[in-house]
Design a protein around this motif. Structure first.
Motif, PDB file in Angstrom:
ATOM      1  N   THR A 125       0.843  -1.189   0.000  1.00  0.00           N
ATOM      2  CA  THR A 125       0.000   0.000   0.000  1.00  0.00           C
ATOM      3  C   THR A 125       0.881   1.242   0.000  1.00  0.00           C
ATOM      4  OG1 THR A 125      -1.606   1.329   1.250  1.00  0.00           O
ATOM      5  CG2 THR A 125      -0.219  -0.158   2.526  1.00  0.00           C
ATOM      6  N   SER A 126       0.582   2.183  -0.893  1.00  0.00           N
ATOM      7  CA  SER A 126       1.287   3.463  -0.896  1.00  0.00           C
ATOM      8  C   SER A 126       0.356   4.600  -0.477  1.00  0.00           C
ATOM      9  CB  SER A 126       1.909   3.752  -2.267  1.00  0.00           C
ATOM     10  OG  SER A 126       0.944   3.679  -3.303  1.00  0.00           O
ATOM     11  N   GLY A 127      -0.800   4.254   0.069  1.00  0.00           N
ATOM     12  CA  GLY A 127      -1.664   5.250   0.671  1.00  0.00           C
ATOM     13  C   GLY A 127      -2.171   6.287  -0.304  1.00  0.00           C
ATOM     14  N   ILE A 237      -0.076 -12.465   6.677  1.00  0.00           N
ATOM     15  CA  ILE A 237       0.338 -11.815   5.435  1.00  0.00           C
ATOM     16  C   ILE A 237       1.611 -11.024   5.673  1.00  0.00           C
ATOM     17  CG2 ILE A 237      -2.009 -11.637   4.502  1.00  0.00           C
ATOM     18  CD1 ILE A 237      -1.967  -8.652   5.324  1.00  0.00           C
ATOM     19  N   ASP A 238       2.344 -10.801   4.602  1.00  0.00           N
ATOM     20  CA  ASP A 238       3.479  -9.877   4.595  1.00  0.00           C
ATOM     21  C   ASP A 238       2.981  -8.538   4.047  1.00  0.00           C
ATOM     22  OD1 ASP A 238       5.097 -11.948   5.454  1.00  0.00           O
ATOM     23  OD2 ASP A 238       5.771 -12.465   3.428  1.00  0.00           O
ATOM     24  N   LEU A 239       3.413  -7.429   4.658  1.00  0.00           N
ATOM     25  CA  LEU A 239       2.865  -6.119   4.303  1.00  0.00           C
ATOM     26  C   LEU A 239       3.984  -5.110   4.131  1.00  0.00           C
ATOM     27  CD1 LEU A 239       0.369  -4.278   3.924  1.00  0.00           C
ATOM     28  CD2 LEU A 239       0.307  -4.000   6.415  1.00  0.00           C
ATOM     29  N   LEU A 240       3.913  -4.349   3.034  1.00  0.00           N
ATOM     30  CA  LEU A 240       4.845  -3.254   2.764  1.00  0.00           C
ATOM     31  C   LEU A 240       4.040  -1.965   2.637  1.00  0.00           C
ATOM     32  CD1 LEU A 240       7.796  -3.242   0.206  1.00  0.00           C
ATOM     33  CD2 LEU A 240       6.301  -1.267   0.474  1.00  0.00           C
ATOM     34  N   GLY A 241       4.327  -1.000   3.501  1.00  0.00           N
ATOM     35  CA  GLY A 241       3.678   0.302   3.430  1.00  0.00           C
ATOM     36  C   GLY A 241       4.686   1.361   3.033  1.00  0.00           C
ATOM     37  N   ALA A 242       4.430   2.062   1.920  1.00  0.00           N
ATOM     38  CA  ALA A 242       5.363   3.064   1.411  1.00  0.00           C
ATOM     39  C   ALA A 242       4.780   4.458   1.597  1.00  0.00           C
ATOM     40  CB  ALA A 242       5.651   2.826  -0.075  1.00  0.00           C
ATOM     41  N   GLY A 243       5.599   5.403   2.057  1.00  0.00           N
ATOM     42  CA  GLY A 243       5.153   6.779   2.225  1.00  0.00           C
ATOM     43  C   GLY A 243       3.963   6.875   3.151  1.00  0.00           C
ATOM     44  N   ASN A 244       2.879   7.482   2.652  1.00  0.00           N
ATOM     45  CA  ASN A 244       1.649   7.546   3.436  1.00  0.00           C
ATOM     46  C   ASN A 244       1.097   6.158   3.721  1.00  0.00           C
ATOM     47  OD1 ASN A 244      -1.616   7.608   2.978  1.00  0.00           O
ATOM     48  ND2 ASN A 244      -0.937   9.242   4.360  1.00  0.00           N
ATOM     49  N   GLY A 245       1.432   5.197   2.870  1.00  0.00           N
ATOM     50  CA  GLY A 245       0.992   3.832   3.104  1.00  0.00           C
ATOM     51  C   GLY A 245       1.547   3.231   4.377  1.00  0.00           C
ATOM     52  N   ALA A 246       2.648   3.778   4.893  1.00  0.00           N
ATOM     53  CA  ALA A 246       3.174   3.308   6.168  1.00  0.00           C
ATOM     54  C   ALA A 246       2.186   3.595   7.289  1.00  0.00           C
ATOM     55  CB  ALA A 246       4.521   3.965   6.463  1.00  0.00           C
ATOM     56  N   LEU A 250       0.895   0.715   9.708  1.00  0.00           N
ATOM     57  CA  LEU A 250       0.974   0.784  11.162  1.00  0.00           C
ATOM     58  C   LEU A 250      -0.402   0.626  11.797  1.00  0.00           C
ATOM     59  CD1 LEU A 250       3.620   3.624  11.509  1.00  0.00           C
ATOM     60  CD2 LEU A 250       3.885   1.261  12.301  1.00  0.00           C
ATOM     61  N   SER A 251      -1.433   1.158  11.135  1.00  0.00           N
ATOM     62  CA  SER A 251      -2.793   0.938  11.634  1.00  0.00           C
ATOM     63  C   SER A 251      -3.155  -0.538  11.574  1.00  0.00           C
ATOM     64  CB  SER A 251      -3.795   1.765  10.816  1.00  0.00           C
ATOM     65  OG  SER A 251      -3.675   3.150  11.094  1.00  0.00           O
ATOM     66  N   TYR A 252      -2.720  -1.190  10.496  1.00  0.00           N
ATOM     67  CA  TYR A 252      -2.968  -2.642  10.402  1.00  0.00           C
ATOM     68  C   TYR A 252      -2.227  -3.368  11.520  1.00  0.00           C
ATOM     69  CZ  TYR A 252      -3.747  -7.263   8.474  1.00  0.00           C
ATOM     70  OH  TYR A 252      -4.145  -8.569   8.327  1.00  0.00           O
ATOM     71  N   ALA A 253      -0.996  -2.958  11.786  1.00  0.00           N
ATOM     72  CA  ALA A 253      -0.223  -3.611  12.841  1.00  0.00           C
ATOM     73  C   ALA A 253      -0.890  -3.441  14.197  1.00  0.00           C
ATOM     74  CB  ALA A 253       1.193  -3.041  12.874  1.00  0.00           C
ATOM     75  N   ARG A 254      -1.495  -2.290  14.431  1.00  0.00           N
ATOM     76  CA  ARG A 254      -2.178  -2.070  15.704  1.00  0.00           C
ATOM     77  C   ARG A 254      -3.440  -2.924  15.813  1.00  0.00           C
ATOM     78  NH1 ARG A 254      -3.191   1.286  20.029  1.00  0.00           N
ATOM     79  NH2 ARG A 254      -5.398   1.575  20.533  1.00  0.00           N
ATOM     80  N   LYS A 255      -4.224  -2.964  14.742  1.00  0.00           N
ATOM     81  CA  LYS A 255      -5.520  -3.624  14.797  1.00  0.00           C
ATOM     82  C   LYS A 255      -5.433  -5.133  14.561  1.00  0.00           C
ATOM     83  CE  LYS A 255      -9.117  -1.421  13.205  1.00  0.00           C
ATOM     84  NZ  LYS A 255     -10.076  -0.757  12.292  1.00  0.00           N
ATOM     85  N   PHE A 256      -4.481  -5.532  13.704  1.00  0.00           N
ATOM     86  CA  PHE A 256      -4.439  -6.934  13.276  1.00  0.00           C
ATOM     87  C   PHE A 256      -3.013  -7.484  13.312  1.00  0.00           C
ATOM     88  CE2 PHE A 256      -7.575  -4.530  10.676  1.00  0.00           C
ATOM     89  CZ  PHE A 256      -8.732  -5.009  11.268  1.00  0.00           C
ATOM     90  N   HIS A 259      -1.914 -11.064  12.737  1.00  0.00           N
ATOM     91  CA  HIS A 259      -1.987 -11.637  11.391  1.00  0.00           C
ATOM     92  C   HIS A 259      -0.837 -11.170  10.493  1.00  0.00           C
ATOM     93  CE1 HIS A 259      -5.793 -13.565  12.103  1.00  0.00           C
ATOM     94  NE2 HIS A 259      -6.352 -12.433  12.483  1.00  0.00           N
ATOM     95  N   LEU A 260       0.132 -10.471  11.067  1.00  0.00           N
ATOM     96  CA  LEU A 260       1.296 -10.028  10.303  1.00  0.00           C
ATOM     97  C   LEU A 260       2.434 -11.019  10.472  1.00  0.00           C
ATOM     98  CD1 LEU A 260       1.701  -6.160  10.778  1.00  0.00           C
ATOM     99  CD2 LEU A 260       1.374  -7.399   8.631  1.00  0.00           C
ATOM    100  N   SER A 261       3.078 -11.352   9.356  1.00  0.00           N
ATOM    101  CA  SER A 261       4.279 -12.177   9.417  1.00  0.00           C
ATOM    102  C   SER A 261       5.538 -11.342   9.186  1.00  0.00           C
ATOM    103  CB  SER A 261       4.208 -13.314   8.399  1.00  0.00           C
ATOM    104  OG  SER A 261       3.902 -12.819   7.116  1.00  0.00           O
ATOM    105  N   ARG A 262       5.448 -10.345   8.313  1.00  0.00           N
ATOM    106  CA  ARG A 262       6.550  -9.422   8.060  1.00  0.00           C
ATOM    107  C   ARG A 262       5.957  -8.032   7.836  1.00  0.00           C
ATOM    108  NH1 ARG A 262       8.212 -13.839   8.996  1.00  0.00           N
ATOM    109  NH2 ARG A 262       9.840 -15.050   7.915  1.00  0.00           N
ATOM    110  N   LEU A 263       6.724  -7.010   8.215  1.00  0.00           N
ATOM    111  CA  LEU A 263       6.286  -5.628   8.022  1.00  0.00           C
ATOM    112  C   LEU A 263       7.465  -4.799   7.537  1.00  0.00           C
ATOM    113  CD1 LEU A 263       4.191  -3.358   8.261  1.00  0.00           C
ATOM    114  CD2 LEU A 263       4.823  -3.119  10.687  1.00  0.00           C
ATOM    115  N   VAL A 264       7.315  -4.205   6.352  1.00  0.00           N
ATOM    116  CA  VAL A 264       8.319  -3.309   5.786  1.00  0.00           C
ATOM    117  C   VAL A 264       7.698  -1.922   5.678  1.00  0.00           C
ATOM    118  CG1 VAL A 264       9.855  -2.824   3.844  1.00  0.00           C
ATOM    119  CG2 VAL A 264       9.310  -5.210   4.447  1.00  0.00           C
TER     120      VAL A 264
END
Length: 517
Positions: A125-127, A237-246, A250-256, A259-264
């Protein structure tokens, strides 16, 4: 179909946001001596490895969209073996049930002939910076090692890119915001003009979206990613958040987070802080990127002459005084900033392309520059981005403060400063929401990528992000790319290799590792 006040029903939408790709730099990382933050256990007992992502059990109905995507985004012919596939999925407007109904979220999957068939996808996600699907398309065309390891699936934020579109801004307001009020009746008072456009745009969009107007924040975007996970029927899932997508990641990391295996987090925007501080950091990155462009331009003997930066500054001043016809200074800077951020900026031929477009405009031929501006404006200034971006804005300045900054920033950042100060009022009328809460506990190693010359978010976001991760108990490591552009993973093969290693093994690079330009 577009957002309405009735039940939301969507159909597939054409991708309208633009970007372009070129080969990322391919140089090894360099270890930098500094105190370690992540990757080194503090006790003799090794922590349990993080869980691994799974291959979807029930996938989306993907359809090939390679040719249409690269054509519509101006990316040129797709590399041999690249496959882009588009799909939609239904997601609740509000997962809590406070607002009933659903809408269609857009997604894109990228893979190559070398991508393993049984590899779990990396979600991107790049937001609001640019549609996630356009970001992925640029990354895919640019090449590199990431897609040879696993497929990448981009999820567009609500109202952006291939997700259900929003058409709420009156045309006069849309144009006024794009031009910073330069051609309107209050052209001699741009702060007042943009504030007025903000008021009109806010009323129009919030009335149009009612009762859904409160569902365009980062936590709701995280809900959409969670809905995709549920549709896939996987636990992690593995999740990559770029720019505003971070912010979304981070909201996903807080709520779920379970269910995260990797976070970039790639070139993350700062967390917390006010709009002025964030914009000041972005301006530093934009000026640094322009410096990098100018140096390369000189090395190529480009058409902007011996001092390309001075030539760009003169052209911006000319646009501000009406010397480029209907091209405003802000529109010109939108085109330049988008070009500097996109992976196309790393290819010498593309550097020449931007230089030639600017030089031609200076001689009176504005065709190439107009095309560039239209492409970048579509990528960054859609109605959905206005809604999402304003929803995300924290602590906007007062008109008095913005007026002061037109002078301060014009002196400090001669190319970008004045226009940026005026644009701060774009979201002045939008109700200020509470900042999304950061994760309270995250038992996961997190990889943070940053660039020294990022024209989209600047380089000041990493420290606030790593601070939030540390407060949540997450181990983390920061890798810095020495080049210019956004995001890092699109440009740097060195960074991509670090990402691949992390995705495979859950292993972080040494904190402070640097990837040369």
């Amino acid at each position: 179909m577009r957002w309405t006040r009735a039940a939301v029903v969507a159909s597939a939408l054409s991708i309208v946001l633009a970007g372009c790709g070129a080969g990322p730099s391919d140089r090894p990382g360099v270890a930098v001596e500094r105190p370690a933050v992540g990757g080194v256990p503090t006790t003799s007992v090794a922590p349990a490895p993080p869980p691994t992502a799974q291959v979807p059990k029930t996938d989306l109905s993907w359809r090939d969209c390679t040719a249409t995507t690269v054509d519509q985004l101006g990316l040129g012919p797709a590399p041999a073996g690249l496959v882009l596939e588009c799909a939609e999925f239904s997601t609740p407007i509000d997962a809590s049930g406070s607002v009933l109904g659903s809408f269609r979220a857009g997604a894109m999957r990228a893979r190559t002939a070398q991508t393993p068939a049984g590899a779990p996808p990396l979600v991107l996600t790049s937001g609001t910076d640019r549609s996630s699907t356009a970001t992925l398309a640029g990354m895919a065309v640019a090449g590199g090692t990431l897609l040879t390891d696993r497929p990448v699936v981009a999820v567009d934020r609500r109202g952006i890119g291939t997700s259900q579109a929003i058409d709420c801004l009156p045309p006069s307001v849309r144009r006024g915001l794009a031009d910073n009020g330069q051609f309107g009746p209050e052209a001699n008072q741009p702060i007042e003009a943009v504030t007025g456009y903000s008021q009109d745009g806010t009323i129009a969009c919030r009335d149009f979206l009612q009762p859904y107007e409160g569902t365009f924040d980062a936590p709701h975007a995280a809900d959409d990613i969670e809905q995709l996970r549920k549709q896939w029927q996987v636990e992690h899932i593995d999740l990559l958040g770029a720019g505003n997508g971070a912010r979304v990641a981070l909201s996903y990391a807080r709520k779920f987070g379970d269910h995260l295996s990797r976070l970039v987090l790639d070139a993350p925007e700062p967390v917390g802080g006010d709009a002025v501080t964030k914009e000041d950091q972005r301006l530093q990155g934009a000026e640094a990127a322009l410096k990098g462009f100018a140096q390369r331009c000189v090395g190529l003997s480009c058409s902007l002459g011996a001092d390309p930066r001075a030539a760009v500054e003169a052209l911006v001043d000319r646009a501000a005084s009406g010397g480029l016809g209907d091209i405003s200074a802000n529109a010109l800077l939108t085109g330049i900033t988008g070009f500097l951020g996109a992976p196309r900026a790393d290819q010498p031929a593309r550097v020449t392309e931007l230089a030639d477009a600017l030089s031609a405009a200076g001689r009176g031929d504005r065709a190439a520059l107009t095309t560039l501006i239209q492409r970048e404006s579509a990528a960054t200034a859609a109605d959905g981005q206005f809604v999402n971006r304003c929803t995300d804005t924290q602590q906007p300045p007062t008109p008095v403060k913005a007026q002061e900054l037109t002078t301060t920033w014009d002196q400090k950042y001669p190319v970008f400063g004045r226009a940026a100060a005026i644009a701060l009022m774009e979201c002045a009328a939008w109700p200020v929401a509470t900042a999304p809460a950061m994760p309270e506990k995250l038992a996961l190693p997190v990889l943070v990528l940053g660039g020294v010359a990022d024209p989209v978010v600047g380089s000041g976001g990493s420290s606030s992000v790593t601070g939030a991760l540390g407060a949540a108990g997450a181990t983390h490591a920061t890798l810095t790319w020495q080049g210019w552009g956004h995001p890092v993973s699109t440009h740097s093969s060195c960074a991509q290799r670090a990402v691949v290693t992390y995705l495979k093994e859950g292993k972080l690079p040494g904190d402070g590792t640097a990837c040369p330009a």
